[in-house]
Design an enzyme around this catalytic site. Sequence first.
Site, mmCIF file in Angstrom:
data_model
loop_
_atom_site.group_PDB
_atom_site.id
_atom_site.type_symbol
_atom_site.label_atom_id
_atom_site.label_comp_id
_atom_site.label_asym_id
_atom_site.label_seq_id
_atom_site.Cartn_x
_atom_site.Cartn_y
_atom_site.Cartn_z
ATOM 1 N N GLY A 52 0.692 -1.281 -0.029
ATOM 2 C CA GLY A 52 0.046 -0.030 -0.017
ATOM 3 C C GLY A 52 0.662 1.212 0.067
ATOM 4 C CD GLU A 75 3.536 -8.259 4.862
ATOM 5 O OE1 GLU A 75 2.899 -9.264 4.717
ATOM 6 O OE2 GLU A 75 3.147 -7.265 4.641
ATOM 7 C CG ASP A 111 4.051 -6.037 17.167
ATOM 8 O OD1 ASP A 111 3.629 -5.164 16.422
ATOM 9 O OD2 ASP A 111 3.602 -6.562 18.141
ATOM 10 C CE1 TYR A 235 -11.510 4.890 6.740
ATOM 11 C CE2 TYR A 235 -11.124 7.219 7.977
ATOM 12 C CZ TYR A 235 -10.482 5.988 7.519
ATOM 13 O OH TYR A 235 -9.193 5.821 7.483
ATOM 14 C CG LEU A 273 -5.560 4.757 -4.042
ATOM 15 C CD1 LEU A 273 -3.976 4.855 -3.899
ATOM 16 C CD2 LEU A 273 -5.702 4.151 -5.257
ATOM 17 C CB THR A 275 -4.525 -0.955 0.346
ATOM 18 O OG1 THR A 275 -5.416 -0.548 1.606
ATOM 19 C CG2 THR A 275 -3.916 0.319 -0.376
HETATM 20 P P1 NAD Z 1 -1.778 -1.890 4.038
HETATM 21 O O1 NAD Z 1 -2.621 -2.696 4.532
HETATM 22 O O2 NAD Z 1 -1.656 -1.731 2.252
HETATM 23 O O3 NAD Z 1 -0.423 -1.587 4.448
HETATM 24 C C1 NAD Z 1 -0.219 -1.953 5.897
HETATM 25 C C2 NAD Z 1 1.370 -1.810 6.212
HETATM 26 O O4 NAD Z 1 1.326 -1.874 7.682
HETATM 27 C C3 NAD Z 1 1.875 -3.251 5.851
HETATM 28 O O5 NAD Z 1 3.240 -2.999 5.501
HETATM 29 C C4 NAD Z 1 2.056 -4.200 6.893
HETATM 30 O O6 NAD Z 1 3.101 -5.282 7.050
HETATM 31 C C5 NAD Z 1 2.012 -3.297 8.184
HETATM 32 N N1 NAD Z 1 1.835 -3.591 9.262
HETATM 33 C C6 NAD Z 1 0.667 -4.243 9.762
HETATM 34 N N2 NAD Z 1 0.740 -4.392 11.108
HETATM 35 C C7 NAD Z 1 2.035 -4.259 11.570
HETATM 36 C C8 NAD Z 1 2.477 -4.700 12.762
HETATM 37 N N3 NAD Z 1 2.079 -4.939 14.003
HETATM 38 N N4 NAD Z 1 3.920 -4.167 12.708
HETATM 39 C C9 NAD Z 1 4.639 -3.948 11.714
HETATM 40 N N5 NAD Z 1 4.105 -3.629 10.539
HETATM 41 C C10 NAD Z 1 2.503 -3.953 10.318
HETATM 42 O O7 NAD Z 1 -2.428 -0.522 4.239
HETATM 43 P P2 NAD Z 1 -2.845 0.938 3.715
HETATM 44 O O8 NAD Z 1 -3.994 1.093 2.943
HETATM 45 O O9 NAD Z 1 -1.418 1.339 2.737
HETATM 46 O O10 NAD Z 1 -2.743 2.000 4.880
HETATM 47 C C11 NAD Z 1 -1.620 2.697 5.449
HETATM 48 C C12 NAD Z 1 -1.896 4.112 6.043
HETATM 49 O O11 NAD Z 1 -2.655 4.578 4.933
HETATM 50 C C13 NAD Z 1 -3.206 3.673 7.078
HETATM 51 O O12 NAD Z 1 -2.682 4.618 8.171
HETATM 52 C C14 NAD Z 1 -4.323 4.098 6.400
HETATM 53 O O13 NAD Z 1 -5.395 4.348 7.459
HETATM 54 C C15 NAD Z 1 -3.775 5.338 5.735
HETATM 55 N N6 NAD Z 1 -4.608 5.495 4.238
HETATM 56 C C16 NAD Z 1 -5.244 4.695 3.731
HETATM 57 C C17 NAD Z 1 -5.969 5.065 2.756
HETATM 58 C C18 NAD Z 1 -6.457 3.837 1.804
HETATM 59 O O14 NAD Z 1 -7.648 4.124 0.940
HETATM 60 N N7 NAD Z 1 -6.038 2.576 1.484
HETATM 61 C C19 NAD Z 1 -6.413 6.293 2.583
HETATM 62 C C20 NAD Z 1 -6.027 7.240 3.143
HETATM 63 C C21 NAD Z 1 -5.250 6.895 4.181
#
Ligand code: NAD
Length: 397
Positions: A52, A75, A111, A235, A273, A275
């Site tokens: 993401g 992962e 973690d 949300y 987006l 993800t």
């Molecule tokens: P994603 O699921 O694609 O990525 C999450 C990441 O967090 C991964 O790399 C995962 O390995 C890591 N992760 C999860 N638990 C973990 C832990 N305990 N320790 C270490 N790493 C850990 O998510 P994303 O959609 O890219 O979201 C990332 C941020 O962007 C979030 O704060 C989300 O709210 C924000 N965001 C997302 C969107 C969207 O539409 N996807 C929009 C705006 C903001």
Amino acid sequence: MVINPKIRGFICTTAHPLGCAQYIQEQIDYVRQKGAIKNGPKRVLVIGASTGYGLSSRVVSAFGCGSATMGVFFEREAENGRTATAGWYNSVAFEQKAKEANLYAKSFNGDAFSDEMKQRVVEAVKRDWRTVDCVIYSVASPRRQHPKTGMLAKSVLKPIGRSYSNKSIDLNTSQLEMVSLPPATDEEIAQTISVMGGEDWEFWVHCLRENNLLSKGFQTVAYSYMGPELTRPIYRQGTIGRAKDHLEATAKKLDEQLKALGGHAFISVNKALVTQSSSAIPFIPLYFVLLKKIMKEKGVEESCIEQIYRLFAARLYNGSSVPLDKNGFIRMDDWEMLPDVQLEVGKSWETLNESNLPERANLPGFREDFLKLFGFGFKDVDYNSDVAVDLKLPSSL
Ligand code: NAD
């Protein structure tokens, strides 16, 4: 092993290593074609770096700014005939390509919420970098074990104060359905804030600062989401919104504390987006599919890598001050929130039914985007070939 997608609900339980490598290559190609970002940071730590927005932040840092990167993520490696997770293969491919380009890349799988992980990163920064110029915080997790109390918190996606019903899409059957969610309890709200709020981000920055590892002019950015009226009850006014309020308040606090270093803490409000995490939020995938079609027609649709390249090149490292809205946020959702885009999405949602769904929602396109997150559907990959699944991170060899 020949790998096919296995979909369960909003998750694909297999991932393709060659497809994930292709996914990374396409992001690198995009960044290279857009050009180098002159004023970028040189040592970037990305927390949540494997998929993401965090993954794209790592790609833009390395291939756009020429930065050394450290990435933290959670992962699963391949085991007992199961493939690794997509984030694992993404990170292996990222490290390989960084190495080929002579860029430092080190990854930490475990973690991020734990003190032990913070300590591992601190030791690596001390040894290899001396200081960090930028920390991107992009963790999205369903749970967090608190490092001080040991309490396990789970995040829930629920409305607050009253139950909420609306149209949603069943991703298995591609059919519209009505979904109702009960209101969250106070305990559920508190736990969601613990997982997705700003406390862990603050712990990371404090831990680096206490060890004198922040560069002068250090910047840190966490990602938030605002969204329109349509998604507000689930949300922004729901449990996840409370966590984002906390994240945003943390940014203000950190920004104040970083002044002495000439540093800043920012919130970047990104666009919606597909993800791995966002597909799990009720009602939101349906909003995505309507939104994407309309943004595409208007020529303003962006992928993760396009959003993050624009964030770095036009906002964070544009050679001048960072443009902020009246609340002090960076707005990368500016095109999603354009009034004409939202007007059309709202109309489309109101009148949506089974018969006009295929023409309005481009569900095959959504499925394609979703499968690409797991390395499936890339035209240059031969999905009938046997591939090795047990790949190691180059930095661990
Ligand atoms: P994603 O699921 O694609 O990525 C999450 C990441 O967090 C991964 O790399 C995962 O390995 C890591 N992760 C999860 N638990 C973990 C832990 N305990 N320790 C270490 N790493 C850990 O998510 P994303 O959609 O890219 O979201 C990332 C941020 O962007 C979030 O704060 C989300 O709210 C924000 N965001 C997302 C969107 C969207 O539409 N996807 C929009 C705006 C903001």
